[in-house]
Motif scaffolding. Structure first.
Motif, mmCIF file in Angstrom:
data_model
loop_
_atom_site.group_PDB
_atom_site.id
_atom_site.type_symbol
_atom_site.label_atom_id
_atom_site.label_comp_id
_atom_site.label_asym_id
_atom_site.label_seq_id
_atom_site.Cartn_x
_atom_site.Cartn_y
_atom_site.Cartn_z
ATOM 1 N N ASP A 159 0.769 4.853 1.086
ATOM 2 C CA ASP A 159 0.020 5.763 1.953
ATOM 3 C C ASP A 159 0.271 7.191 1.492
ATOM 4 O O ASP A 159 1.415 7.636 1.425
ATOM 5 N N ASN A 160 -0.784 7.924 1.186
ATOM 6 C CA ASN A 160 -0.614 9.290 0.698
ATOM 7 C C ASN A 160 -0.678 10.336 1.813
ATOM 8 O O ASN A 160 -0.787 11.509 1.544
ATOM 9 N N PHE A 164 0.850 -1.182 0.000
ATOM 10 C CA PHE A 164 0.000 0.000 0.000
ATOM 11 C C PHE A 164 0.887 1.234 0.000
ATOM 12 O O PHE A 164 1.847 1.302 0.769
ATOM 13 N N PHE A 173 -5.964 6.845 6.288
ATOM 14 C CA PHE A 173 -5.465 5.834 5.357
ATOM 15 C C PHE A 173 -4.814 4.685 6.106
ATOM 16 O O PHE A 173 -4.932 3.521 5.702
ATOM 17 N N GLY A 227 -3.864 4.631 -2.502
ATOM 18 C CA GLY A 227 -5.199 5.032 -2.093
ATOM 19 C C GLY A 227 -5.209 6.327 -1.347
ATOM 20 O O GLY A 227 -4.200 6.988 -1.181
ATOM 21 N N SER A 228 -6.385 6.673 -0.884
ATOM 22 C CA SER A 228 -6.600 7.921 -0.181
ATOM 23 C C SER A 228 -7.471 7.667 1.030
ATOM 24 O O SER A 228 -8.404 6.867 0.971
ATOM 25 N N PHE A 272 -1.347 -1.227 -4.071
ATOM 26 C CA PHE A 272 -2.508 -0.339 -4.147
ATOM 27 C C PHE A 272 -2.103 1.043 -3.669
ATOM 28 O O PHE A 272 -1.438 1.179 -2.652
#
Length: 95
Positions: free
Chosen positions: A36-37, A34, A42, A92-93, A90
């Motif tokens: 992480d943004n 993942f 998140f 994501g947000s 992935f």
């Protein structure tokens, strides 16, 4: 008399074609990553999805890496690291 330079606010649109590879049909033994943004929650989303993937689908490991912030792309080094370590990644947000 001075000249006035008028700039157009309309940008150039470039079409890019990208075909994402299909998701694996079997998840057992895979490593999932993942990106992480840094948006709020998140971490919770990735933790819950990671646990679900391990429990229900036999995912071997979950790797999480964090970008500097939500408005910039992930650095090439981070993408390369995840590409080496993970079978699927992935982005994501939260929120």
């Amino acid at each position: 008399m001075s000249m006035i330079r008028v700039l157009s606010p309309i940008g150039e649109v470039r079409a890019e074609s990208f075909t994402a590879p299909p998701l694996p049909s079997e998840w057992t033994g895979r490593t999932v990553g993942f990106i992480d943004n840094t948006k709020h929650n998140f971490d919770r989303l990735a933790d819950d999805l990671g646990a679900l993937l391990r429990e229900r689908y036999g995912v071997r490991a979950v790797v999480r890496r964090r970008k500097a912030n939500a408005s910039t792309a992930a650095p090439a080094e981070l993408v390369a690291e995840l590409a080496k370590e993970c079978d699927v990644v992935f982005a994501g947000s939260g929120d």
